[in-house]
Design a protein around this motif. Structure first.
Motif, PDB file in Angstrom:
ATOM      1  N   TRP A 186       0.837  -1.206   0.000  1.00 43.38           N
ATOM      2  CA  TRP A 186       0.000   0.000   0.000  1.00 43.38           C
ATOM      3  C   TRP A 186       0.871   1.255   0.000  1.00 43.38           C
ATOM      4  CZ3 TRP A 186      -0.097   3.631   3.983  1.00 43.38           C
ATOM      5  CH2 TRP A 186      -1.071   4.641   3.855  1.00 43.38           C
ATOM      6  N   ARG A 187       1.906   1.283   0.847  1.00 45.53           N
ATOM      7  CA  ARG A 187       2.796   2.447   0.896  1.00 45.53           C
ATOM      8  C   ARG A 187       3.410   2.734  -0.471  1.00 45.53           C
ATOM      9  NH1 ARG A 187       5.050   0.162   5.967  1.00 45.53           N
ATOM     10  NH2 ARG A 187       4.174   1.371   7.692  1.00 45.53           N
ATOM     11  N   SER A 188       3.929   1.686  -1.096  1.00 52.12           N
ATOM     12  CA  SER A 188       4.596   1.883  -2.392  1.00 52.12           C
ATOM     13  C   SER A 188       3.628   2.449  -3.419  1.00 52.12           C
ATOM     14  CB  SER A 188       5.158   0.548  -2.886  1.00 52.12           C
ATOM     15  OG  SER A 188       6.154   0.068  -2.008  1.00 52.12           O
ATOM     16  N   ARG A 189       2.435   1.920  -3.435  1.00 52.58           N
ATOM     17  CA  ARG A 189       1.448   2.381  -4.413  1.00 52.58           C
ATOM     18  C   ARG A 189       1.047   3.825  -4.160  1.00 52.58           C
ATOM     19  NH1 ARG A 189      -4.258  -0.657  -5.970  1.00 52.58           N
ATOM     20  NH2 ARG A 189      -5.276   1.137  -6.919  1.00 52.58           N
ATOM     21  N   VAL A 190       0.789   4.161  -2.896  1.00 45.92           N
ATOM     22  CA  VAL A 190       0.319   5.504  -2.569  1.00 45.92           C
ATOM     23  C   VAL A 190       1.417   6.540  -2.774  1.00 45.92           C
ATOM     24  CG1 VAL A 190      -0.506   6.981  -0.681  1.00 45.92           C
ATOM     25  CG2 VAL A 190      -1.470   4.690  -1.003  1.00 45.92           C
ATOM     26  N   ARG A 191       2.638   6.239  -2.344  1.00 46.51           N
ATOM     27  CA  ARG A 191       3.721   7.218  -2.478  1.00 46.51           C
ATOM     28  C   ARG A 191       3.967   7.608  -3.922  1.00 46.51           C
ATOM     29  NH1 ARG A 191       7.714   4.270   1.944  1.00 46.51           N
ATOM     30  NH2 ARG A 191       6.846   5.281   3.806  1.00 46.51           N
ATOM     31  N   ARG A 192       3.750   6.702  -4.834  1.00 44.50           N
ATOM     32  CA  ARG A 192       3.955   7.009  -6.259  1.00 44.50           C
ATOM     33  C   ARG A 192       2.900   7.964  -6.796  1.00 44.50           C
ATOM     34  NH1 ARG A 192       4.878   1.307  -6.633  1.00 44.50           N
ATOM     35  NH2 ARG A 192       2.787   1.060  -7.532  1.00 44.50           N
ATOM     36  N   ARG A 193       1.778   8.075  -6.104  1.00 44.51           N
ATOM     37  CA  ARG A 193       0.646   8.821  -6.650  1.00 44.51           C
ATOM     38  C   ARG A 193       0.357  10.151  -5.942  1.00 44.51           C
ATOM     39  NH1 ARG A 193       0.026   3.558  -7.709  1.00 44.51           N
ATOM     40  NH2 ARG A 193      -1.188   2.888  -9.523  1.00 44.51           N
ATOM     41  N   LEU A 194       1.057  10.435  -4.867  1.00 40.17           N
ATOM     42  CA  LEU A 194       0.789  11.667  -4.127  1.00 40.17           C
ATOM     43  C   LEU A 194       1.349  12.891  -4.851  1.00 40.17           C
ATOM     44  CD1 LEU A 194       1.460  10.694  -0.408  1.00 40.17           C
ATOM     45  CD2 LEU A 194      -0.734  10.929  -1.570  1.00 40.17           C
ATOM     46  N   ASP A 195       0.701  14.035  -4.650  1.00 35.27           N
ATOM     47  CA  ASP A 195       1.242  15.281  -5.173  1.00 35.27           C
ATOM     48  C   ASP A 195       1.706  16.158  -4.005  1.00 35.27           C
ATOM     49  OD1 ASP A 195      -0.983  16.568  -4.069  1.00 35.27           O
ATOM     50  OD2 ASP A 195      -2.114  16.487  -5.945  1.00 35.27           O
ATOM     51  N   ARG A 196       2.148  17.369  -4.309  1.00 35.81           N
ATOM     52  CA  ARG A 196       2.754  18.232  -3.299  1.00 35.81           C
ATOM     53  C   ARG A 196       1.769  18.656  -2.213  1.00 35.81           C
ATOM     54  NH1 ARG A 196       5.826  23.041  -6.199  1.00 35.81           N
ATOM     55  NH2 ARG A 196       6.250  23.490  -3.992  1.00 35.81           N
ATOM     56  N   SER A 197       0.484  18.607  -2.510  1.00 33.31           N
ATOM     57  CA  SER A 197      -0.499  19.052  -1.514  1.00 33.31           C
ATOM     58  C   SER A 197      -0.472  18.194  -0.256  1.00 33.31           C
ATOM     59  CB  SER A 197      -1.910  19.025  -2.120  1.00 33.31           C
ATOM     60  OG  SER A 197      -2.345  17.696  -2.371  1.00 33.31           O
ATOM     61  N   ALA A 198       0.057  16.974  -0.359  1.00 32.50           N
ATOM     62  CA  ALA A 198       0.116  16.103   0.815  1.00 32.50           C
ATOM     63  C   ALA A 198       1.079  16.632   1.874  1.00 32.50           C
ATOM     64  CB  ALA A 198       0.530  14.689   0.398  1.00 32.50           C
ATOM     65  N   GLY A 199       1.975  17.536   1.494  1.00 27.55           N
ATOM     66  CA  GLY A 199       2.937  18.060   2.451  1.00 27.55           C
ATOM     67  C   GLY A 199       2.281  18.729   3.648  1.00 27.55           C
ATOM     68  N   MET A 200       1.193  19.450   3.421  1.00 26.86           N
ATOM     69  CA  MET A 200       0.483  20.089   4.530  1.00 26.86           C
ATOM     70  C   MET A 200      -0.031  19.044   5.510  1.00 26.86           C
ATOM     71  SD  MET A 200      -2.961  22.478   4.419  1.00 26.86           S
ATOM     72  CE  MET A 200      -2.118  24.005   3.998  1.00 26.86           C
ATOM     73  N   LEU A 201      -0.578  17.961   4.985  1.00 26.86           N
ATOM     74  CA  LEU A 201      -1.141  16.916   5.840  1.00 26.86           C
ATOM     75  C   LEU A 201      -0.048  16.193   6.620  1.00 26.86           C
ATOM     76  CD1 LEU A 201      -3.752  15.393   3.373  1.00 26.86           C
ATOM     77  CD2 LEU A 201      -4.002  17.332   4.940  1.00 26.86           C
ATOM     78  N   LEU A 202       1.086  15.951   5.991  1.00 27.64           N
ATOM     79  CA  LEU A 202       2.189  15.274   6.677  1.00 27.64           C
ATOM     80  C   LEU A 202       2.720  16.118   7.827  1.00 27.64           C
ATOM     81  CD1 LEU A 202       4.083  13.848   3.572  1.00 27.64           C
ATOM     82  CD2 LEU A 202       2.454  12.665   5.049  1.00 27.64           C
ATOM     83  N   THR A 203       2.628  17.429   7.691  1.00 26.73           N
ATOM     84  CA  THR A 203       3.028  18.323   8.783  1.00 26.73           C
ATOM     85  C   THR A 203       2.041  18.241   9.942  1.00 26.73           C
ATOM     86  OG1 THR A 203       4.134  19.877   7.287  1.00 26.73           O
ATOM     87  CG2 THR A 203       3.426  20.725   9.435  1.00 26.73           C
ATOM     88  N   LEU A 204       0.760  18.225   9.639  1.00 28.53           N
ATOM     89  CA  LEU A 204      -0.274  18.214  10.666  1.00 28.53           C
ATOM     90  C   LEU A 204      -0.436  16.850  11.327  1.00 28.53           C
ATOM     91  CD1 LEU A 204      -2.981  20.305   8.785  1.00 28.53           C
ATOM     92  CD2 LEU A 204      -1.441  21.106  10.595  1.00 28.53           C
ATOM     93  N   ALA A 205       0.030  15.803  10.664  1.00 27.12           N
ATOM     94  CA  ALA A 205      -0.109  14.438  11.181  1.00 27.12           C
ATOM     95  C   ALA A 205       1.229  13.720  11.121  1.00 27.12           C
ATOM     96  CB  ALA A 205      -1.161  13.669  10.391  1.00 27.12           C
ATOM     97  N   PRO A 206       2.181  14.114  11.967  1.00 31.99           N
ATOM     98  CA  PRO A 206       3.501  13.449  11.960  1.00 31.99           C
ATOM     99  C   PRO A 206       3.376  12.002  12.421  1.00 31.99           C
ATOM    100  CG  PRO A 206       3.307  14.922  13.840  1.00 31.99           C
ATOM    101  CD  PRO A 206       2.099  15.181  12.973  1.00 31.99           C
ATOM    102  N   PRO A 207       4.342  11.158  12.082  1.00 28.98           N
ATOM    103  CA  PRO A 207       4.227   9.726  12.397  1.00 28.98           C
ATOM    104  C   PRO A 207       4.301   9.413  13.882  1.00 28.98           C
ATOM    105  CG  PRO A 207       6.390  10.228  11.495  1.00 28.98           C
ATOM    106  CD  PRO A 207       5.567  11.462  11.325  1.00 28.98           C
ATOM    107  N   ARG A 208       4.875  10.294  14.681  1.00 28.10           N
ATOM    108  CA  ARG A 208       4.982  10.086  16.124  1.00 28.10           C
ATOM    109  C   ARG A 208       4.583  11.357  16.856  1.00 28.10           C
ATOM    110  NH1 ARG A 208       9.008   7.741  13.661  1.00 28.10           N
ATOM    111  NH2 ARG A 208      10.271   9.648  13.749  1.00 28.10           N
ATOM    112  N   GLY A 209       4.071  11.189  18.052  1.00 25.67           N
ATOM    113  CA  GLY A 209       3.687  12.338  18.846  1.00 25.67           C
ATOM    114  C   GLY A 209       2.310  12.861  18.469  1.00 25.67           C
ATOM    115  N   TYR A 210       2.085  14.113  18.807  1.00 27.71           N
ATOM    116  CA  TYR A 210       0.768  14.720  18.659  1.00 27.71           C
ATOM    117  C   TYR A 210       0.440  15.028  17.210  1.00 27.71           C
ATOM    118  CZ  TYR A 210      -2.912  18.279  19.098  1.00 27.71           C
ATOM    119  OH  TYR A 210      -4.069  19.004  18.973  1.00 27.71           O
ATOM    120  N   SER A 211      -0.799  14.712  16.796  1.00 28.23           N
ATOM    121  CA  SER A 211      -1.388  15.184  15.543  1.00 28.23           C
ATOM    122  C   SER A 211      -2.570  16.071  15.904  1.00 28.23           C
ATOM    123  CB  SER A 211      -1.875  14.011  14.685  1.00 28.23           C
ATOM    124  OG  SER A 211      -0.816  13.198  14.263  1.00 28.23           O
ATOM    125  N   VAL A 212      -2.817  17.098  15.114  1.00 28.18           N
ATOM    126  CA  VAL A 212      -3.870  18.052  15.472  1.00 28.18           C
ATOM    127  C   VAL A 212      -5.229  17.354  15.571  1.00 28.18           C
ATOM    128  CG1 VAL A 212      -2.689  20.078  14.586  1.00 28.18           C
ATOM    129  CG2 VAL A 212      -4.111  18.724  13.036  1.00 28.18           C
TER     130      VAL A 212
END
Length: 329
Positions: A51-77
């Motif tokens: 799933w990761r491999s498939r999704v990473r190939r298809r994401l565009d730059r807009s995902a950067g905002m979401l990755l900031t708001l939902a980091p892999p560890r610690g608090y997500s908004v």
């Protein structure tokens, strides 16, 4: 004395057990948030690797905002998951984009305590229309790539979990449901304790608890930081091998285990609740080696480990059992 273990404690009042229920389907926003966590890590590679491999190939730059708001560890908004039970993504997005400015500011202040935020963060905290529109567009684009194509499979597996939970309630009541919710959960009436990254108390105060099944939830149930919002506990469900792309991925996953680790998994499938010592004796390996292999299998979502009386006993998840079966066929 042993090391302190961080714990989420959910405190039930008299009426809370009667008001506890299991959501009938996964929540689109919670699956979006938790899939962002899974996308950024490497844990559970047999489960999420394809799933990761498939999704990473298809994401565009807009995902950067979401990755900031939902980091892999610690608090997500918290404002990305304002509740649970939205019928579809758009219904949930209406709530997200209507978040009061005070809540946006509070959540982003909490996030900023652990990481540096980009230049657009103050505009989002102020509720500026343009940046809120960008957030909505980013969520729609990400959902269309990472979650929506797999939604029927996600819903199917969540409903199977709901049926199983329903049988537990019929046999033993809500307390039985809570005590079997997850291998890291312990029901000590009137408190549900769960191993957690931080110490946290959730006092239901008669509001009840909404249990939300999730395919992307990993290792431990999760809740919101803000105890004043709708009390929810999102918990992981078992996943079928190849849930994202068919059974062929299961054959690839078993190849990652190696011969000895596959033998450990096979032994656990053959003898559920086998101890680490028994595994070592059966396979002719050291107890330390058996424990190490079990840890890798557990971290990959293939087994769960129950501890009682100082003894660790292992049992397969549905994913682990089916993975082994498919690989042998």
């Amino acid at each position: 004395m042993g090391a302190h273990r961080n714990t989420l404690r959910v405190h039930f009042d008299t009426d809370d057990l009667a008001r506890t229920r299991v959501l009938h389907t996964p929540d689109p926003l919670w699956e979006t948030l938790l899939s962002l966590h899974r996308l950024q890590g490497v844990a559970g590679q047999p489960v999420f690797g394809g799933w990761r491999s498939r999704v990473r190939r298809r994401l565009d730059r807009s995902a950067g905002m979401l990755l900031t708001l939902a980091p892999p560890r610690g608090y997500s908004v918290d404002f990305l998951t304002p509740g649970a039970g939205a019928a579809d993504l758009e219904t949930g997005l209406d709530t997200v984009l209507s978040t009061p400015r005070s809540v946006l500011a509070a959540d982003l202040t909490e996030l900023a305590a652990s990481r540096r935020l980009p230049s657009w963060a103050p505009s989002l905290a102020a509720g500026e229309v343009e940046v809120l529109r960008e957030l909505g567009d980013a969520l729609r684009r990400y959902f269309s790539v990472a979650v929506e194509p797999f939604w029927p499979a996600i819903v199917s597996q969540a409903r199977a979990d709901r049926v199983r939970r329903g049988e537990i309630v019929l046999d033993g009541g809500v307390e039985a449901l809570l005590s079997t919710l997850h291998h890291q959960a312990r029901w000590r009436s009137p408190v549900l304790e769960i191993d957690y990254p931080v110490d946290q108390d959730l006092r239901l105060g008669g509001r009840g608890l909404l249990l939300v099944p999730s395919l992307f939830c990993w290792q431990s149930p999760v809740t919101l930081l803000d105890a004043g919002r709708q009390p929810v506990l999102v918990y992981p469900i078992d996943r079928r091998p190849g849930w994202f792309a068919g059974a062929s991925s299961a054959r690839s996953a078993i190849a990652l285990l190696g011969r000895t680790r596959a033998a450990v998994l096979a032994a656990i499938c053959a003898r559920p609740l086998v101890s680490t010592t028994e595994l070592a004796a059966e396979l002719g390996i050291s107890p330390a080696g058996a424990s190490q292999h079990a840890t890798v299998l557990r971290d990959s979502g293939l087994i769960v480990t129950d501890r009682a009386g100082g003894t660790a006993r292992h049992r397969p998840t549905a994913f682990g059992s089916t993975l082994l079966t498919v690989s042998a066929s």
